[in-house]
Design a protein around this motif. Structure first.
Motif, PDB file in Angstrom:
ATOM      1  N   ASP A 137       0.806  -1.216   0.000  1.00 43.65           N
ATOM      2  CA  ASP A 137       0.000   0.000   0.000  1.00 43.65           C
ATOM      3  C   ASP A 137       0.842   1.269   0.000  1.00 43.65           C
ATOM      4  O   ASP A 137       0.384   2.315  -0.479  1.00 43.65           O
ATOM      5  CB  ASP A 137      -0.932   0.010   1.214  1.00 43.65           C
ATOM      6  N   HIS A 138       2.047   1.191   0.563  1.00 47.54           N
ATOM      7  CA  HIS A 138       2.868   2.402   0.705  1.00 47.54           C
ATOM      8  C   HIS A 138       4.180   2.299  -0.077  1.00 47.54           C
ATOM      9  O   HIS A 138       5.144   2.987   0.239  1.00 47.54           O
ATOM     10  CB  HIS A 138       3.169   2.646   2.192  1.00 47.54           C
ATOM     11  N   LEU A 174       9.750   3.831  -1.865  1.00 50.52           N
ATOM     12  CA  LEU A 174      10.679   3.891  -2.991  1.00 50.52           C
ATOM     13  C   LEU A 174      11.125   5.310  -3.324  1.00 50.52           C
ATOM     14  O   LEU A 174      12.023   5.489  -4.147  1.00 50.52           O
ATOM     15  CB  LEU A 174      10.030   3.261  -4.233  1.00 50.52           C
ATOM     16  N   THR A 175      10.512   6.301  -2.729  1.00 47.34           N
ATOM     17  CA  THR A 175      10.886   7.702  -2.996  1.00 47.34           C
ATOM     18  C   THR A 175      11.498   8.332  -1.749  1.00 47.34           C
ATOM     19  O   THR A 175      12.722   8.431  -1.625  1.00 47.34           O
ATOM     20  CB  THR A 175       9.657   8.487  -3.471  1.00 47.34           C
ATOM     21  N   LEU A 176      10.661   8.719  -0.797  1.00 47.78           N
ATOM     22  CA  LEU A 176      11.176   9.291   0.447  1.00 47.78           C
ATOM     23  C   LEU A 176      11.998   8.280   1.231  1.00 47.78           C
ATOM     24  O   LEU A 176      12.943   8.650   1.926  1.00 47.78           O
ATOM     25  CB  LEU A 176      10.010   9.797   1.295  1.00 47.78           C
ATOM     26  N   GLY A 177      11.628   6.993   1.119  1.00 49.38           N
ATOM     27  CA  GLY A 177      12.405   5.964   1.808  1.00 49.38           C
ATOM     28  C   GLY A 177      13.849   5.931   1.341  1.00 49.38           C
ATOM     29  O   GLY A 177      14.778   5.729   2.134  1.00 49.38           O
ATOM     30  N   LEU A 219       6.039   2.162  10.359  1.00 54.99           N
ATOM     31  CA  LEU A 219       7.243   2.701  10.996  1.00 54.99           C
ATOM     32  C   LEU A 219       8.326   1.632  11.146  1.00 54.99           C
ATOM     33  O   LEU A 219       9.517   1.950  11.147  1.00 54.99           O
ATOM     34  CB  LEU A 219       6.893   3.294  12.361  1.00 54.99           C
ATOM     35  N   GLY A 220       7.918   0.359  11.278  1.00 59.13           N
ATOM     36  CA  GLY A 220       8.906  -0.709  11.329  1.00 59.13           C
ATOM     37  C   GLY A 220       9.703  -0.789  10.041  1.00 59.13           C
ATOM     38  O   GLY A 220      10.940  -0.908  10.051  1.00 59.13           O
ATOM     39  N   VAL A 221       9.016  -0.716   8.904  1.00 66.23           N
ATOM     40  CA  VAL A 221       9.707  -0.716   7.607  1.00 66.23           C
ATOM     41  C   VAL A 221      10.536   0.556   7.445  1.00 66.23           C
ATOM     42  O   VAL A 221      11.676   0.523   6.956  1.00 66.23           O
ATOM     43  CB  VAL A 221       8.682  -0.843   6.462  1.00 66.23           C
ATOM     44  N   ALA A 258      19.754  15.472  -0.318  1.00 63.87           N
ATOM     45  CA  ALA A 258      19.061  16.766  -0.338  1.00 63.87           C
ATOM     46  C   ALA A 258      18.169  16.872  -1.567  1.00 63.87           C
ATOM     47  O   ALA A 258      17.023  17.360  -1.485  1.00 63.87           O
ATOM     48  CB  ALA A 258      20.084  17.902  -0.318  1.00 63.87           C
ATOM     49  N   ALA A 259      18.662  16.418  -2.722  1.00 58.99           N
ATOM     50  CA  ALA A 259      17.873  16.493  -3.952  1.00 58.99           C
ATOM     51  C   ALA A 259      16.635  15.598  -3.872  1.00 58.99           C
ATOM     52  O   ALA A 259      15.534  15.996  -4.275  1.00 58.99           O
ATOM     53  CB  ALA A 259      18.740  16.089  -5.148  1.00 58.99           C
ATOM     54  N   VAL A 260      16.806  14.385  -3.341  1.00 59.42           N
ATOM     55  CA  VAL A 260      15.680  13.451  -3.223  1.00 59.42           C
ATOM     56  C   VAL A 260      14.622  14.025  -2.294  1.00 59.42           C
ATOM     57  O   VAL A 260      13.414  14.003  -2.591  1.00 59.42           O
ATOM     58  CB  VAL A 260      16.171  12.086  -2.710  1.00 59.42           C
TER      59      VAL A 260
END
Length: 400
Positions: free
Chosen positions: A220-221, A226-229, A349-351, A391-393
């Motif tokens: 679901d997330h 894949l982006t902020l992570g 939050l665990g992931v 910083a860019a991400v």
């Protein structure tokens, strides 16, 4: 993308005060940090006394981080099953048992098990505390609360070695572990007094949401992960590397160990002074106003460090690293809290924390590899470039 945490109401803002919840909210973090800070410098010395080689003694310290890394997903299951309050209590007790095993054994294998237990408890505590604060604090105060949570933990980690040093001087090496045991059990006692959180009710006219699992959370997330992570992984790699960069470059410059320690300590002092103002900026201006400058400052300081040639220039670079890291205190927790769902928050939050810990493990390993294959200066410079990438991400993916 699933809906992030539900914003709080204006009435919540008017009646809420961080000062009113300071002791139950931040007391356990201070004590837990004191406990861990007390034993960390002593673990390799104890391992050496038990007959370990220098590499094995270093591995004993690494086992704490490995224990945390491998326990993030189990920590989410524990928190979902027993609730944040009892997860916090269990983490303090389990950490105390791990330290007791460390101080009570003469067998290196059992000592390693004790270090691993301390790391396991760290994962459970950090996840439960973040989950609790995310739910208990209104959205308008979230960044300040989580920045303070991270900052108070750092204060404890900073003060713990000094308490341990006094205890060791008076009573011997084992006394550091007793200081640690007292602190983490104190954290459990304070944690036991915080009120339980009630499960959020479903929205009007909606059925209760289906139960979540780790796999459903990943599905679901996945876009957030894949982006902020990815940004979180890069940030954690830079932050973990900074702990090795300053002493290693000081040694490269042939500075005295006492001078290197002073430089490192001053950078840590700056780090601890700026967490609350940074949290306030995140609450009022937005997360990217702190997240992006934090990485840009650290990246620039990392790129400048190989150009330093003495105490003064090294100190300036180290202070910049400390400032950049300090303003980012609580940043990873806040961004994770913003995107975590109210139902199944602990799984998310665990992931999230698992990705952060993977970054923390990878950063120093990459620095070590580059220093061995190229040079220490090249390794530090690459770490600076990773900070710019982070910083860019973050600038691109953090919602405006």
């Amino acid at each position: 993308m699933p809906t992030p945490s539900t914003p709080s109401t204006p009435s919540d803002h008017a009646s809420f005060s961080l000062w009113r919840i300071a002791v139950p909210a931040f007391g356990p973090s201070l004590l837990f940090g004191l406990g861990e800070g007390a034993i960390l410098p002593i673990v390799p010395l104890t391992a050496r006394d038990l007959g370990a080689s220098v590499p094995i003694a270093a591995l004993m310290v690494a086992l704490i981080g490995i224990g945390s890394l491998l326990s993030n997903i189990p920590a989410s299951l524990i928190t979902m099953r027993w609730g944040e309050r009892w997860a916090i209590v269990a983490a303090g007790v389990w950490s105390g048992l791990g330290m007791l095993l460390c101080v009570g054994t003469s067998h290196l294998g059992l000592f390693a098990a004790g270090c691993f237990m301390v790391g396991m408890s760290q994962a459970v505590y950090n996840l439960a505390r973040q989950s609790y604060m995310t739910e208990a604090v209104p959205l308008a105060y979230r960044a300040r609360a989580l920045s303070t949570l991270g900052g108070v933990m750092r204060i404890g980690m900073f003060g713990g070695p000094f308490l341990a040093a006094a205890a060791v001087h008076a009573f011997g090496l084992a006394a550091a572990y007793w200081v640690g045991i007292a602190a983490v059990l104190g954290a459990a006692l304070v944690g036991a007094r915080i009120p339980d959180l009630e499960a959020p009710p479903p929205a009007t006219g909606q059925a209760a949401p289906a139960s979540t699992t780790i796999l459903s959370t990943l599905r679901d997330h996945r876009r957030v992960f894949l982006t902020l992570g990815l940004g979180v992984l890069l940030v954690s790699a830079v932050r973990a590397s900074r702990q090795a960069v300053i002493p290693l470059w000081a040694d490269h410059l042939a500075l005295a160990p006492s001078t290197a320690s002073l430089v490192y300590g001053l950078a840590g002092g700056v780090d601890m002074l700026v967490f609350y103002p940074a949290g306030k900026v995140m609450d009022h201006k937005g997360r990217r106003w702190v997240a992006v400058p934090s990485m840009l400052i650290m990246g620039l300081a990392m790129l400048m460090m190989p150009l330093t040639s003495g105490v003064t220039t090294l100190l300036l670079a180290a202070l910049a690293i400390g400032f950049g890291n300090g303003i980012g205190s609580g940043m990873i927790m806040t961004i994770g809290a913003d995107h975590s769902p109210r139902h199944g928050r602990a799984h998310f939050l665990g992931v999230w924390r698992l990705m952060s810990d993977i970054g923390s493990s990878s950063g120093p390993a990459l620095l070590s590899f580059l220093a061995a294959s190229l040079s220490l200066g090249a390794g530090i410079a690459v770490t600076g470039l990773i900070a710019f990438t982070a910083a860019a991400v973050l600038a691109y993916w953090i919602p405006r």
